[in-house]
Design a protein around this motif. Structure first.
Motif, PDB file in Angstrom:
ATOM      1  N   GLY A  83       0.901  -1.352   0.267  1.00 31.15           N
ATOM      2  CA  GLY A  83       0.128  -0.069   0.210  1.00 31.15           C
ATOM      3  C   GLY A  83       0.730   1.254  -0.207  1.00 31.15           C
ATOM      4  O   GLY A  83       1.767   1.261   0.026  1.00 31.15           O
ATOM      5  N   GLU A  85       1.118   3.052   2.440  1.00 32.32           N
ATOM      6  CA  GLU A  85       2.235   3.561   3.785  1.00 32.32           C
ATOM      7  C   GLU A  85       2.778   1.629   3.785  1.00 32.32           C
ATOM      8  O   GLU A  85       2.096   1.088   3.531  1.00 32.32           O
ATOM      9  N   LEU A  86       4.329   1.608   4.034  1.00 32.86           N
ATOM     10  CA  LEU A  86       5.437   0.851   3.697  1.00 32.86           C
ATOM     11  C   LEU A  86       5.059  -0.395   4.463  1.00 32.86           C
ATOM     12  O   LEU A  86       5.573  -1.207   4.426  1.00 32.86           O
ATOM     13  N   GLY A  87       4.164   0.077   6.061  1.00 32.47           N
ATOM     14  CA  GLY A  87       4.380  -0.979   6.781  1.00 32.47           C
ATOM     15  C   GLY A  87       5.717  -1.635   7.377  1.00 32.47           C
ATOM     16  O   GLY A  87       5.755  -2.813   7.407  1.00 32.47           O
ATOM     17  N   LEU A  88       6.928  -0.766   7.763  1.00 35.37           N
ATOM     18  CA  LEU A  88       8.117  -1.516   7.897  1.00 35.37           C
ATOM     19  C   LEU A  88       8.426  -0.531   9.247  1.00 35.37           C
ATOM     20  O   LEU A  88       8.271   0.050   9.840  1.00 35.37           O
ATOM     21  N   TYR A  89       9.507  -1.526   9.692  1.00 33.34           N
ATOM     22  CA  TYR A  89      10.265  -1.280  11.182  1.00 33.34           C
ATOM     23  C   TYR A  89      11.123  -0.338  11.308  1.00 33.34           C
ATOM     24  O   TYR A  89      12.199  -0.700  11.020  1.00 33.34           O
ATOM     25  N   LYS A  90      10.848   1.032  11.971  1.00 31.00           N
ATOM     26  CA  LYS A  90      12.243   1.598  11.343  1.00 31.00           C
ATOM     27  C   LYS A  90      13.483   1.861  12.862  1.00 31.00           C
ATOM     28  O   LYS A  90      14.199   2.109  12.543  1.00 31.00           O
ATOM     29  N   LYS A 139      12.914   2.224   1.314  1.00 33.82           N
ATOM     30  CA  LYS A 139      11.620   1.104   1.744  1.00 33.82           C
ATOM     31  C   LYS A 139      11.070   0.863   1.585  1.00 33.82           C
ATOM     32  O   LYS A 139      10.587  -0.472   1.576  1.00 33.82           O
ATOM     33  N   ARG A 146      10.298  -7.583   0.838  1.00 36.44           N
ATOM     34  CA  ARG A 146       9.035  -8.171   1.609  1.00 36.44           C
ATOM     35  C   ARG A 146       7.527  -9.358   0.927  1.00 36.44           C
ATOM     36  O   ARG A 146       7.635 -10.347   1.648  1.00 36.44           O
TER      37      ARG A 146
END
Lengths: 226, 225
Positions: A83, A85-90, A139, A146
């Motif tokens: 989407g 928003e990439l949904g990764l943990y910074k 990102k 992923r």
């Protein structure tokens, strides 16, 4: 004859009284690349979210990979969504992010597989860097790695070329074509028509949540606003 | 097997993120100790009074400070749309919930131990008479707060007034736990004169069991919406 992997019948979704998608019926076959085009607010993201099983339709029916939309578990195995928003943990590194998502989805990802994935998206040198230090393009590439982990049968992208430089856009287009060659069905929304049209087999044009055109890119009627 | 992998992955990810960012624990510890410090000025130096009110005060401090951790546990997932991906990738939403509960439990327990030490020093309290009872009260009380708090944090995650809604919904539900935990702590501090510590612990254990089961069963539709 190709195998239909997405079948929608009178599918609709309503947000607070407004139809974001209205009576959408279509069929998409295995290995097809479909671009979803249309002005802002026409229902592109809503459609992708419904197909990703993150949003339940208000009405209508749909099957993905032979499963009804209500059966989320088998669909989520074969369908991957990227989407806005990439949904990764910074706070985690690139490889820790991939390892985390592999573990929660019940996969075992080996070091070699991780190398191949990161190499494919051009992040092998950044594997131990925290995502907080990544640019938006990096990102996005990590998010791509992923979704490729599980070798999905259907890929859903929400504006895949946005926020990418020329090199990134080229890499993204190559990846879409590679997945198509591998028999994967790809659906993506876009406003970037010059990047989009050469990639796709079909165009799905929406306006105010209604389907206005679904067919080959060369036959779009002139009155359709994309 | 996948359930356990998912549980430990979520637990480890949250723990690692917290160790690297130090967003929650530092704030909680500072908040807990500061409240005790302020009360030490406000309540005067009457040792009898301080000993009498310290169990209740300790649990209230834990309740208020835990809200900060609980609120943050799902809010962090909203950043960059992580929650959507977490739900789509997780093989079990229940494992995801329990992993987050475990992280919150650890954070609350650490804050409780540090706050209790601070209280002992600042209020000049004697060492507890029944240490195992005190430890059991801490463990069971904190588990209950973590379970119900994580559930309500998930429930309120997309509401507008999230930070106000969480304590409004959570605190009334925690009254039985608060009551049992305070009395169990008081019994542990003063010695088992009435031998009621075991009863309060049983009540805490039953409370935890009921809500652990109910919240784990109810979490799936909650995270899917």
């Amino acid at each position: 004859m190709k195998n239909p992997v997405i079948e929608l019948k009178n599918l609709g979704h309503r947000y607070a009284g407004t139809w974001a998608l209205h009576r959408l019926s279509l069929q998409i076959d295995e290995g097809e690349v479909v671009a979803i085009l249309g002005p802002n607010g026409c229902g592109k993201t809503t459609l992708l979210k419904i197909l990703a099983t993150r949003l339940a339709p208000t009405c209508g029916e749909g099957t993905l990979l032979g499963h009804p939309l209500s059966e989320t578990a088998p669909i989520r195995k074969g369908v991957k969504w990227l989407g806005h928003e990439l949904g990764l943990y910074k706070a985690l590194t690139a490889e820790e992010n991939l390892d985390f998502f592999a573990k929660i989805s019940g996969q075992k990802i080996l070091g070699r597989q991780l190398d191949i994935l990161l190499e494919k998206v051009g992040l092998q040198k950044n594997r131990r860097e925290k995502v907080a230090a990544f640019s938006t393009g990096m990102k996005k590439r990590l998010s791509l790695a992923r979704i490729l982990m599980e070798n999905p049968q259907i890929l859903l992208f929400d504006e895949p070329h946005t926020n990418l430089d020329q090199e990134g856009k080229k890499r993204m287009s190559t990846l879409i074509l590679e997945r198509k060659k591998a028999g994967c069905t790809v659906l993506f929304s876009s406003h970037d028509h010059p990047e989009t049209i050469p990639l796709c087999d079909k165009i799905l044009a929406l306006n105010h949540g209604r389907l206005v055109y679904f067919g080959p890119p060369g036959q779009i009627p002139k009155d359709v606003i994309l | 097997m996948n359930f356990l992998r998912c549980f430990f992955a979520v637990f480890y990810k949250d723990l690692l993120s917290e160790l690297r960012q130090k967003e929650i624990l530092n704030t909680l510890l500072f908040f807990g100790v500061l409240i005790v410090f302020l009360f030490s000025f406000a309540l005067g130096t009457d040792p009898g009074l301080l000993k009498k009110i310290s169990p209740g005060l300790l649990w209230l401090v834990i309740l208020f400070s835990s809200v900060l951790a609980l609120d943050r546990s799902f809010q962090a997932e909203l950043e960059e749309g992580c929650l959507d991906h977490l739900v789509l990738y997780a093989s079990s939403q229940r494992a995801l919930f329990l992993g987050k509960t475990a992280t919150n439990f650890c954070a609350i327990l650490i804050v409780q131990v540090v706050t209790a030490f601070a209280m002992m020093i600042l209020f000049d309290l004697p060492a507890p008479d029944d240490f195992p009872l005190l430890a059991a009260a801490f463990l069971l009380g904190d588990l209950g707060i973590a379970v119900l708090g994580t559930f309500y944090a998930a429930l309120t995650i997309k509401t507008r007034a999230r930070q106000a809604m969480l304590p409004l919904l959570l605190f009334p539900m925690l009254i039985p736990l608060l009551l049992s935990a305070v009395y169990a702590t008081q019994t542990a501090m003063e010695g088992s004169l009435t031998n009621s510590g075991g009863s309060w612990l049983s009540l805490l254990a039953i409370y935890d069991l009921i809500f652990l089961t109910a919240c784990t069963l109810a979490i799936e539709p909650l995270l899917e919406t």
